[in-house]
Scaffold this motif. Structure first.
Motif, PDB file in Angstrom:
ATOM      1  N   ASP A 130       0.815  -1.213   0.000  1.00 39.98           N
ATOM      2  CA  ASP A 130       0.000   0.000   0.000  1.00 39.98           C
ATOM      3  C   ASP A 130       0.849   1.263   0.000  1.00 39.98           C
ATOM      4  N   HIS A 131       2.155   1.114   0.109  1.00 43.18           N
ATOM      5  CA  HIS A 131       3.018   2.291   0.041  1.00 43.18           C
ATOM      6  C   HIS A 131       3.849   2.342  -1.233  1.00 43.18           C
ATOM      7  N   TYR A 132       3.792   1.254  -1.985  1.00 44.11           N
ATOM      8  CA  TYR A 132       4.496   1.223  -3.266  1.00 44.11           C
ATOM      9  C   TYR A 132       3.599   1.823  -4.333  1.00 44.11           C
ATOM     10  N   THR A 133       3.980   2.955  -4.888  1.00 46.60           N
ATOM     11  CA  THR A 133       3.151   3.545  -5.942  1.00 46.60           C
ATOM     12  C   THR A 133       3.724   3.215  -7.313  1.00 46.60           C
ATOM     13  N   LEU A 134       2.897   3.348  -8.305  1.00 48.31           N
ATOM     14  CA  LEU A 134       3.337   3.075  -9.669  1.00 48.31           C
ATOM     15  C   LEU A 134       4.459   4.012 -10.098  1.00 48.31           C
ATOM     16  N   SER A 135       4.464   5.230  -9.586  1.00 48.37           N
ATOM     17  CA  SER A 135       5.516   6.165  -9.999  1.00 48.37           C
ATOM     18  C   SER A 135       6.879   5.664  -9.513  1.00 48.37           C
ATOM     19  N   ARG A 136       6.911   5.179  -8.288  1.00 48.88           N
ATOM     20  CA  ARG A 136       8.146   4.661  -7.722  1.00 48.88           C
ATOM     21  C   ARG A 136       8.648   3.491  -8.557  1.00 48.88           C
ATOM     22  N   PHE A 137       7.700   2.780  -9.045  1.00 49.33           N
ATOM     23  CA  PHE A 137       7.872   1.648  -9.899  1.00 49.33           C
ATOM     24  C   PHE A 137       8.532   1.995 -11.209  1.00 49.33           C
ATOM     25  N   ALA A 138       7.957   2.973 -11.884  1.00 49.48           N
ATOM     26  CA  ALA A 138       8.421   3.347 -13.211  1.00 49.48           C
ATOM     27  C   ALA A 138       9.828   3.922 -13.155  1.00 49.48           C
ATOM     28  N   HIS A 139      10.149   4.633 -12.077  1.00 47.53           N
ATOM     29  CA  HIS A 139      11.466   5.248 -11.978  1.00 47.53           C
ATOM     30  C   HIS A 139      12.598   4.245 -11.983  1.00 47.53           C
ATOM     31  N   SER A 140      12.354   3.132 -11.325  1.00 47.37           N
ATOM     32  CA  SER A 140      13.437   2.153 -11.182  1.00 47.37           C
ATOM     33  C   SER A 140      13.653   1.387 -12.473  1.00 47.37           C
TER      34      SER A 140
ATOM     35  N   PRO B 113      11.165  -3.985 -12.426  1.00 44.69           N
ATOM     36  CA  PRO B 113      10.563  -3.136 -11.391  1.00 44.69           C
ATOM     37  C   PRO B 113       9.680  -3.916 -10.430  1.00 44.69           C
ATOM     38  N   LEU B 114       8.992  -4.916 -10.947  1.00 47.17           N
ATOM     39  CA  LEU B 114       8.136  -5.716 -10.077  1.00 47.17           C
ATOM     40  C   LEU B 114       8.947  -6.520  -9.077  1.00 47.17           C
ATOM     41  N   GLN B 115      10.106  -6.956  -9.543  1.00 43.43           N
ATOM     42  CA  GLN B 115      10.904  -7.849  -8.711  1.00 43.43           C
ATOM     43  C   GLN B 115      11.291  -7.219  -7.384  1.00 43.43           C
ATOM     44  N   GLN B 116      11.613  -5.943  -7.421  1.00 48.33           N
ATOM     45  CA  GLN B 116      12.050  -5.301  -6.187  1.00 48.33           C
ATOM     46  C   GLN B 116      10.928  -5.298  -5.143  1.00 48.33           C
ATOM     47  N   ALA B 117       9.758  -4.890  -5.592  1.00 48.21           N
ATOM     48  CA  ALA B 117       8.630  -4.830  -4.670  1.00 48.21           C
ATOM     49  C   ALA B 117       8.280  -6.214  -4.137  1.00 48.21           C
ATOM     50  N   MET B 118       8.232  -7.177  -5.027  1.00 50.42           N
ATOM     51  CA  MET B 118       7.849  -8.518  -4.621  1.00 50.42           C
ATOM     52  C   MET B 118       8.910  -9.157  -3.732  1.00 50.42           C
TER      53      MET B 118
END
Lengths: 141, 141
Positions: A130-140, B113-118
């Motif tokens: 719930d704290h991981y946003t898509l923007s944080r996602f795209a940046h990496s 990007p998914l890997q980090q979160a997961m």
DNA sequence: TAGTTGTCTAGTGAGTTGCTCAAGATTTCG
DNA sequence: CGAAATCTTGAGCAACTCACTAGACAACTA
């Protein structure tokens, strides 16, 4: 204890849509090709995300899908709950879909030993997703 | 994103066995009755736990099952992995059963990007479940 | 050796997952 | 307007998994 393909595809589709956020729309076949997702299956996912208010769509010749919310306002938790249902590892600790266990002998008693542990797991998962946003996602990327 | 009944039953059965640890053996029907679990299904679970080295069993008239390891040395994580498989929410972040995603376009690239979160989710789950022992469990009863 | 228990293998019905297909609605462009 | 391109809806389906059942067999004990 796995997430479904639906969630995975959904998240990957949203990643694509983030990149054109504010710009042009994407058609299902574009997303499907880039992300290696079966078109018709992807469609169901996109529609679910639309119904949930994350996407807008336009039909017809220059139609397609686009993000309706900012990538900063969309969390992984939201998306997964839309596509996969509640996060809780057992339903007696779910905050969004609580259900008393029918057969558990501890259900009647004041405290169930499993519940505490599972509650912690639930909270830990939710806290991250719930704290991981898509923007944080795209940046990496 | 749920644990199976198998894991739940398994954990509840182990709770019963903890209580007679060091003392007498428990027969499958005793455990089944107290915990409301179908006997034959429970049997499969007990056998799996036995093969994994957690339980010992004796056949015949005064037969039954008993814990072979101390409750302090058995973690929830162990039990769930035995009965439900790896904890990781998607297999490309599993430490015990890693598998490269076949269709993901990021699989080839340096970072997904998914890997980090997961990965974070996996670690959080494992951290809790691998530190929760059965003894801690039984005490809160 | 008779009866009680665990052991093993297979099977089964219901539900879910991942995906496909076909008919329709809406928009744009010529 | 009409045709083509796109999303929309709903049904359907094969493969798999889950939760559970059945039955033959092995071992232990009295």
């Amino acid at each position: 204890m796995k997430f479904s393909k639906k969630s995975e595809y959904g998240l990957r589709a949203l990643l694509e849509l983030c990149e054109t956020y504010g710009g042009r729309v994407l058609q299902r076949h574009e997303i499907a090709e880039r992300q290696n997702i079966p078109v018709e299956f992807l469609e169901q996912i996109l529609l679910a995300l639309k119904r949930a208010g994350l996407l807008a769509s336009r039909r017809g010749v220059r139609g397609g899908y686009s993000l309706i919310k900012s990538p900063e306002d969309i969390t992984l938790g939201q998306v997964i709950r839309i596509l996969d249902g509640p996060l809780a590892p057992i339903s007696c600790v779910s905050k969004t879909a609580y259900q008393k266990c029918a057969d558990c002998p501890y259900a009647a008693k004041p405290s169930c030993p499993l519940q505490q542990a599972m509650g912690e797991v639930r909270d830990a998962i939710a806290n991250i997703l719930d704290h991981y946003t898509l923007s944080r996602f795209a940046h990496s990327k």
